[in-house]
Each structure stands twice: as structure tokens, then as C-alpha cells.
Design an enzyme around this catalytic site. Structure first.
Site, PDB file in Angstrom:
ATOM      1  CE  LYS A  62     -59.647  20.901   9.624  1.00  0.00           C
ATOM      2  NZ  LYS A  62     -60.993  20.715   9.140  1.00  0.00           N
TER       3      LYS A  62
ATOM      4  CB  CYS B  54     -67.345 -13.304  33.123  1.00  0.00           C
ATOM      5  SG  CYS B  54     -65.736 -12.595  33.496  1.00  0.00           S
TER       6      CYS B  54
ATOM      7  CE1 TYR C 138     -64.981  33.235  13.789  1.00  0.00           C
ATOM      8  CE2 TYR C 138     -64.375  32.075  15.798  1.00  0.00           C
ATOM      9  CZ  TYR C 138     -65.142  32.179  14.662  1.00  0.00           C
ATOM     10  OH  TYR C 138     -66.097  31.231  14.406  1.00  0.00           O
TER      11      TYR C 138
ATOM     12  CD  GLU D  10     -58.148  35.295  13.554  1.00  0.00           C
ATOM     13  OE1 GLU D  10     -59.172  34.613  13.723  1.00  0.00           O
ATOM     14  OE2 GLU D  10     -58.137  36.375  12.945  1.00  0.00           O
TER      15      GLU D  10
ATOM     16  CE  LYS E 227     -61.433  25.615  10.678  1.00  0.00           C
ATOM     17  NZ  LYS E 227     -62.329  24.767  11.415  1.00  0.00           N
TER      18      LYS E 227
ATOM     19  CB  CYS F 148     -64.446 -16.067  35.985  1.00  0.00           C
ATOM     20  SG  CYS F 148     -66.062 -15.267  36.043  1.00  0.00           S
TER      21      CYS F 148
ATOM     22  CB  CYS G 140     -68.429 -10.609  35.586  1.00  0.00           C
ATOM     23  SG  CYS G 140     -67.859 -12.061  36.493  1.00  0.00           S
TER      24      CYS G 140
ATOM     25  CG  ASP H 189     -63.003  20.831  16.818  1.00  0.00           C
ATOM     26  OD1 ASP H 189     -63.915  21.200  16.056  1.00  0.00           O
ATOM     27  OD2 ASP H 189     -62.656  19.647  16.950  1.00  0.00           O
TER      28      ASP H 189
ATOM     29  CB  CYS I  32     -64.547 -12.782  38.267  1.00  0.00           C
ATOM     30  SG  CYS I  32     -63.830 -12.329  36.696  1.00  0.00           S
TER      31      CYS I  32
HETATM   32  S1  IVH Z   1     -63.194  32.713  10.586  1.00  0.00           S
HETATM   33  C1  IVH Z   1     -65.679  33.055   6.694  1.00  0.00           C
HETATM   34  N1  IVH Z   1     -61.672  32.219  12.619  1.00  0.00           N
HETATM   35  O1  IVH Z   1     -64.105  27.250  11.944  1.00  0.00           O
HETATM   36  C2  IVH Z   1     -65.278  32.130   7.771  1.00  0.00           C
HETATM   37  N2  IVH Z   1     -63.348  30.627  12.096  1.00  0.00           N
HETATM   38  O2  IVH Z   1     -64.272  25.699   9.471  1.00  0.00           O
HETATM   39  C3  IVH Z   1     -65.194  32.846   9.047  1.00  0.00           C
HETATM   40  N3  IVH Z   1     -63.453  28.741  13.645  1.00  0.00           N
HETATM   41  O3  IVH Z   1     -67.375  28.114  11.064  1.00  0.00           O
HETATM   42  C4  IVH Z   1     -64.666  31.994  10.098  1.00  0.00           C
HETATM   43  N4  IVH Z   1     -61.816  29.404  14.952  1.00  0.00           N
HETATM   44  O4  IVH Z   1     -66.826  28.054  13.555  1.00  0.00           O
HETATM   45  C5  IVH Z   1     -62.684  31.780  11.877  1.00  0.00           C
HETATM   46  N5  IVH Z   1     -60.235  31.944  14.420  1.00  0.00           N
HETATM   47  C6  IVH Z   1     -61.259  31.513  13.679  1.00  0.00           C
HETATM   48  C7  IVH Z   1     -61.936  30.318  13.969  1.00  0.00           C
HETATM   49  C8  IVH Z   1     -62.979  29.899  13.150  1.00  0.00           C
HETATM   50  C9  IVH Z   1     -62.729  28.475  14.741  1.00  0.00           C
HETATM   51  C10 IVH Z   1     -64.526  27.870  13.114  1.00  0.00           C
HETATM   52  C11 IVH Z   1     -65.788  28.622  12.775  1.00  0.00           C
HETATM   53  C12 IVH Z   1     -66.019  28.321  11.330  1.00  0.00           C
HETATM   54  C13 IVH Z   1     -65.239  27.079  11.129  1.00  0.00           C
HETATM   55  C14 IVH Z   1     -64.846  26.944   9.680  1.00  0.00           C
END
Ligand code: IVH
Length: 699
Positions: free
Chosen positions: A328, A422, A240, A124, A126, A425, A440, A128, A445
Site C-alpha cells: 500500500k 454572518c 487484471y 500492477e 492497485k 458582518c 448572508c 482504487d 457584507c
Molecule cells: S488482484 C485475490 N489486482 O484491490 C485478490 N486487485 O484490496 C485479487 N484491485 O478487491 C485482486 N487493482 O478490487 C488485484 N491490479 C489489481 C488490482 C486489484 C485494484 C482491488 C480489487 C481488490 C482490492 C483488494
């Protein structure tokens, strides 16, 4: 009751049945709209259902439950967040950074339990953002918490309710399965990059501090004590994981869990089901490729053992679940050395500091400069010249300095002092009361001048082809222009000596400049680059004043009486015209024949679409600020007042409406949304229909 004729059944039982049906229907249409992006009814029909629901709730306030679609916003601000203990530890993940790390993870697991070699995996993205934990009792959303320390989080239920794609009651789909009596789901609250940019734009315009990145913006928005603020923030959700499932038929694999959440109506991450790690590695590369153009930030993929029983058996090391791993993406944040801090001078004279860095690669791009936002930022983060600094570049966002690595200090670093003069100038700089920026103030200028010319020639202003930043700088450096009016006095032979200019190009530019004399007044006003006067304000001014002469005699009071123009901007305008050098500029423009007069005679009031109608506005409209909505209505002949009375023709309702809505409902004043307002203006047939309907309902 809105612009709709609503017939409620007289029979109580029938009314109750209809009420439950409406709640279900509206939840379903919300889901089609916000989760599937595939609405199957028009906004108009949707509004009609909502109006009917509101009418019933008006009659039976005792029926209203927190899962009603009318209850997304409405909780009062809190003074602090209540702490909530999670029903099970909210674990985190260990990271790997390459294929070898991933292989090593599986080998470690195989030593603990060889069954891992037989299982498949989900992969899946990840996201942010930040973890949210959502509790449902008998399908009703009852509690939402942040992760906190994994044991105890904070209760952000009221804020989460405002996230449109979050189901308040499941099943959301008519064909959806019945949820178990108790269900806890984990997901990610996040913001898209586009929404984040737009939010920052709004914050800046209001003089508030923008967020550093979409993640911070999402976290900041979710941790607002006032849910009505969160309601206006573009937060999104993807789920998720099932954390707790109390009931029969619990999904046995992660894949089935995702499909089950989807069937219940949750927005769910897009996953791959992989028989082995080679497939997982391919999925990782697929997401890595998508990452730059993906609408929201991803920091890797999460690879999960599909068999949930096996996952449970594997348990955790410390706070990290063993049966999953975060693979990552290469860092978008790196450290490098800050060699120097330099300053850019913008069109309005604002000074912006930027970092000169030891070149460093971030996500495949070499970065040499990064923004430092403003001088307060440097001081607050204690960023010094010579520091090791963390630089971040995410998506299309301009690289910026996150902060210094204090531990790497040697004592050789120098504290940076903001400029008193500035850098271009040499004129003294000024700080404007209540703003973070330094300015400025020398309008001559060269840096300001070339940016001004660039702006004047830009597409939204005078639209002079071939006159961009580089040519503007050349013209200023060669002292061919001292202000924008000088452009109109340029001759081809002035340009030929400039680098890159041959006869043909010189003639073309002069022609393009001359051709711009016919641009409408609003574009000229915008092009002058008066502080606070963007394209919208310029249009308002051009609608009110026939030419620059009329505008320059306007007083601040008169200007701020125009809907959509506040006192600060009004004062900026007056100050601009008061300057001797701008008066000379105007004279030169006039002599050169750059003197447009407002072309459109304003249509007589009766011909305008909203003539004779009085509006009141409540709540936050989706695309217009209240000022803009006022200006819009007035431009089309309508009137806007502040309070609802029997004389009000329509109440325009946005998100989180105030008491005006109740008053309108009591008085029988129809309510409409922004979209309906626009349709009234744009579509005469629709307007007639609406007005006829209104006359009928008012008897
Ligand atoms: S599973 C036991 N699935 O990433 C851990 N986490 O670095 C369960 N996150 O705290 C998390 N997408 O906030 C999981 N597809 C995904 C995710 C995901 C983003 C975040 C989540 C977690 C952090 C861990």
C-alpha cells in the site's frame, strides 16, 4: 435512417452476413476508440455503420441479441439487484506497508513452498475502484456482478453493459484469439478524478448531493437501479485476473493471462514483470512517483506470484489470497484533532464551514484546514469540535473530513451549532428553501463584497489585471469601495497608502480598471455576480438585451422564455435588479461610462447556418445539456420542437434515446449526433452536402 443513404442487400442470407459483419466491425471500432484510444475511422463513418446496423435491426428485430452494439443501454430500471453466486471465491488481499513487510511475506511463503524463491512476479497498480466479475459464454458478455461478500455478489449486468470499454463480444479484434467456451474475468470499475469532478459539478448544478471521492462515485454509479443513469456516468474498466477459464490452452502465468486478456480486447492494467522482489520494490516506487499526476486514484501496487499453478497451490488464508500482496501507498487518509469549525463567506453570500485541524502530514503535505462541505454534512456525520477526525486528501482534491472516530470520543467534544449571523458582518443568515446552504443576505457584507470584486475583475468577467483576492480585500478593508462601480472612481493617490502599493503599481491598477470599461456586455453581466448567472447565461442575456437598461426591465416570464434560462434563474435576475442598492450601482456604472451595448447586431435570420431547419432532440448529448443544445440551435437560426413529425428536418440523437428515434426512423427523418450538428454550423461545405443528401433520400 440518419443522414446516410443506406442500401441493404435484398438477399436474406447476404443481409444476415452483413449484419454479423457490422456487429464485429462496430465492436472493433469501439475497442479502438475506448480501449486503445486510437480510432481508425471518423465519427462520421462510425455513425454510418451504426445507422446501417440499426436499419437491419429495424427490418429484423428477431435477429437482435444482447451483444449487439445497439444494446448497451436499454434495460429497464430494476427494483433491486439479483444476487449471484460467484463461480469461485472472489478473494481479497493482505496488505504490507514497507519493504520489510514485503520481504516477510515472501519468507512466510518460502516456508510453505520453496518454489516461490524461483518464480517471478508481476507488479500492477492497485486501482482504487471496485471489483467487478464479468462472465463470458462463447465470447458473449452474459453476466456482470459486484464482489459482495466474495461468495455472493449483485447482478449489475445492465449497468456494466453501458461501460464502453467493456467488450460485449470477444474477440473484439479481427486478429484476436478465440475465447474459451466459458471465461470469467475480474477487473476494477473506476472513475478518473477529472470525470469525478465534472460529475460532481453536474450534480451540484442540479441540486443533487455530490460524491465524496471517485471511488464512491464509481460505486454509486454502478449500483444504480436505472441503467440509463449509469450510462451517463463516466465509468471505466481495467481488468487484471482470470477467475475461471474453461477450455484448452489456459494461460499458465499471470503475465500471460494479462497478455491474453489484452489480445481478447479487454482493457488491461499496465504491469511490470519482475524477476525478484528488488525489482518489485522499484516498480512500487515508480508508481508512487506517478501517483499524484495519474488520472485516477491508486492506493498501492499488487505484487503477484507469476506462476498461476503455484498461486493456486498456495491457496488462501481466510479470504486473502496467499500468492499476492497489496503493497500500500502511504495513507491519504489520516486522523487528527478537529480544533475548531470556522465559516467562509463566498461571493453570493453562501456560508461554507471548514475545519481547523491540528496540523498533520498527508502524502507529503502539511494539512491545517479541510472542507466540511456544508452544515448538513456536519450534522449528518455528527462531527463535533474536539473530535478525532479522519481527513482525506487524494490527488489534487481539496482535503476534506471523512468523519469522526466515534470510538475516540472522551465526552469533552462540543456539538457545533451553525451560525445564525454572518461571521464577518453580523447580519442574520437565511436558508433558502430546498437548498442545503446558509446565506448572508447583507449585500454590503465585506466578505461578500471582496469576493464580488474579485469575481468582477476575474479573467472571464472584466479581466482587470492586478486585481485579485488580496487587493480586493485591501480595497474593502480600507473602505475605498462599497461596490464594484466604485472601482471606476479610484485614483492612484487613493491606492498609494495601501500596503505594497507604490506609485507605479497604483497607476497601473487604475489604468487596468479604466481599460476594462470597453468589455462587452456579456462580461459585465457575468461580472455582476447575479445568482445563477454564469458565463453561458450571461451570453444568452447579452444576445437578447441591448444593454443593462433593457435587461433590468425584463420580467421573470420574459426571461424564462429564453431558451436556456429556467424560472429559478429568471427570478434571481429580477430580484437582483429590483434591489435599491443594485439600482444605485447601475447608475454609478453608467456615470462612470461602464455601459456597453450589445455589439453584434444579430445576423438576419436567413443568413444563419440553421435557418429554416427544424430539429428535435432525444437522449443525452455528450457535451451539451438539452437546454444548451436548444439555445445553440436557436442562436444559429434553427427551430427546436418537441415531437418528431414529417416536418422535422433532423433528429439529434444522444445516449439512451427515447421513442422519438423509432418514430424518426419510421417517418424517414434523418438522425444526426451532436458532433454532426456542430459541423453543420461550423462547416458550410459539410452542411450543404448533408442537406443535399437529405433532399435526395427524401426523394
Ligand atoms: S488482484 C485475490 N489486482 O484491490 C485478490 N486487485 O484490496 C485479487 N484491485 O478487491 C485482486 N487493482 O478490487 C488485484 N491490479 C489489481 C488490482 C486489484 C485494484 C482491488 C480489487 C481488490 C482490492 C483488494
Amino acid at each position: 435512417m440518419g443522414p446516410f443513404t443506406i442500401q441493404l442487400p435484398d438477399d436474406e442470407a447476404e443481409l444476415r452476413r452483413r449484419y454479423e459483419e457490422l456487429k464485429r466491425l462496430i465492436h472493433y471500432h469501439n475497442y479502438r476508440y475506448y480501449v486503445l484510444n486510437d480510432p481508425i475511422i471518423s465519427d462520421y463513418e462510425y455513425d454510418r455503420l451504426m445507422a446501417e446496423l440499426r436499419a437491419i435491426e429495424e427490418k429484423h428485430p428477431e435477429w437482435v441479441t444482447p451483444d449487439s452494439p445497439t444494446q448497451r443501454v436499454g434495460a429497464p430500471p430494476a427494483s433491486e439487484f439479483r444476487k449471484v453466486r460467484h463461480p469461485a471465491p472472489i478473494l481479497s488481499l493482505a496488505n504490507v506497508f514497507d519493504d520489510a513487510g514485503l520481504d516477510a511475506w515472501l519468507q512466510r511463503l518460502a516456508r510453505l513452498d520453496p518454489a516461490v524463491l524461483e518464480t517471478d512476479f508481476t507488479v500492477e497498480p492497485k486501482i482504487d475502484g471496485l471489483t467487478v466479475v464479468l462472465h463470458y459464454r462463447d465470447g458473449v458478455f452474459v453476466l456482470g456482478a459486484t464482489r459482495g461478500d466474495g461468495e455472493v455478489g449483485e447482478d449489475v449486468t445492465a449497468n456494466l453493459r453501458t461501460v464502453r470499454s467493456l467488450p460485449l463480444r470477444i474477440p473484439t479484434r479481427p486478429d484476436g484469439p478465440k475465447p474459451p467456451p466459458y471465461l470469467v474475468v475480474r477487473g476494477e470499475a473506476y472513475m478518473t478524478r477529472a470525470d469525478f469532478e465534472a460529475l460532481n459539478e453536474q450534480l451540484r448544478a442540479r441540486g443533487e448531493r455530490p460524491f465524496a471521492n471517485p471511488r464512491n462515485a464509481a460505486a454509486g454509479s454502478l449500483r444504480q437501479l436505472d441503467p440509463s443513469v449509469t450510462a451517463q456516468r463516466p465509468l471505466r474498466l481495467l481488468t487484471y485476473q482470470i477467475v475461471v477459464y474453461e477450455g484448452p490452452d489456459e494461460p499458465r502465468t499471470q503475465w500471460d493471462a494479462l497478455r491474453y486478456l489484452e489480445a481478447l480486447g479487454f482493457p488491461v492494467v499496465e504491469a511490470d514483470l519482475c524477476p525478484d522482489l528488488d525489482c518489485a520494490k522499484r516498480a512500487y516506487r515508480k508508481w508512487l512517483q506517478r501517483r499524484p499526476t495519474w488520472p485516477y486514484d491508486l492506493d498501492g501496487v499488487v505484487i503477484k506470484i507469476n506462476d498461476l499453478e503455484l498461486q493456486r497451490r498456495l491457496g488462501a488464508v481466510g479470504k486473502d489470497a496467499r500468492g499476492m500482496i497489496a503493497y500500500k501507498f502511504p495513507a491519504q487518509e489520516v486522523t487528527t484533532t478537529l480544533r475548531d469549525i470556522k465559516v467562509n463567506v463566498g461571493r453570493t453570500g453562501v456560508l461554507t464551514p471548514y475545519a481547523v485541524l491540528d496540523p498533520v502530514e498527508i502524502g507529503g503535505v502539511i494539512v491545517r484546514k479541510a472542507t466540511l462541505h456544508n452544515f448538513d454534512y456536519i450534522r449528518e456525520k455528527d462531527i463535533r469540535i474536539g473530535d478525532r477526525v479522519i481527513v482525506r486528501r487524494a490527488g489534487d482534491v481539496i482535503p476534506y473530513i471523512v468523519g469522526p472516530v466515534i470510538a475516540a470520543r472522551t465526552g469533552e467534544e462540543r456539538i457545533y451549532e451553525p451560525p445564525t449571523h454572518c461571521p464577518v458582518c453580523g447580519a442574520p443568515v437565511e436558508k433558502v428553501e430546498g437548498e442545503v446552504a446558509l446565506y448572508c443576505i447583507n449585500a454590503a457584507c465585506p466578505a461578500q463584497l471582496s469576493r464580488n470584486i474579485e469575481h468582477f475583475a476575474s479573467r472571464e468577467a472584466m479581466d482587470i489585471e492586478g486585481l485579485g483576492r488580496k487587493v480586493a480585500e485591501q480595497l474593502v478593508a480600507a473602505k475605498l469601495v462599497n461596490d464594484v462601480a466604485d472601482l471606476y472612481y479610484l485614483k492612484p493617490e487613493d491606492l498609494i497608502p495601501l500596503e505594497g502599493f507604490a506609485e507605479k503599481k497604483a497607476h497601473k491598477l487604475v489604468e487596468a480598471i479604466q481599460a476594462s470599461k470597453d468589455r462587452p456586455l456579456e462580461r459585465l453581466i457575468y461580472g455582476l455576480g447575479i445568482r445563477g448567472v454564469g458565463a453561458v447565461t450571461a451570453r444568452l442575456l447579452a444576445e437578447r438585451y441591448p444593454d443593462l437598461d433593457a435587461l433590468r426591465h425584463a420580467t421573470a416570464e420574459e426571461l424564462s422564455s429564453i431558451e436556456g434560462i429556467g424560472p429559478v434563474t429568471a427570478q434571481f435576475i429580477v430580484d437582483w435588479f429590483r434591489r435599491k442598492q443594485h439600482q444605485r450601482l447601475l447608475e454609478k456604472l453608467r456615470r462612470a461610462g461602464v455601459w456597453p451595448r450589445a455589439s453584434r447586431p444579430s445576423p438576419s435570420a436567413e443568413d444563419q447556418p440553421l435557418a429554416g431547419l427544424t430539429f428535435v432532440i432525444t437522449g443525452t448529448l455528450p457535451t451539451m445539456t438539452r437546454e444548451e443544445a436548444k439555445a445553440y440551435i436557436q442562436r444559429h437560426g434553427g427551430r427546436v420542437t418537441n415531437s418528431v413529425s414529417r416536418k422535422t428536418d433532423f433528429l439529434i440523437v444522444g445516449a439512451n434515446p427515447g421513442s422519438k428515434l423509432r418514430k424518426a426512423q419510421t417517418l424517414g427523418v434523418p438522425t444526426i449526433d451532436e458532433e454532426t450538428l456542430r459541423r453543420m454550423v461550423e462547416d458550410p461545405g459539410f452542411r450543404e452536402q448533408l442537406l443535399a443528401q437529405r433532399r435526395r433520400t427524401q426523394g
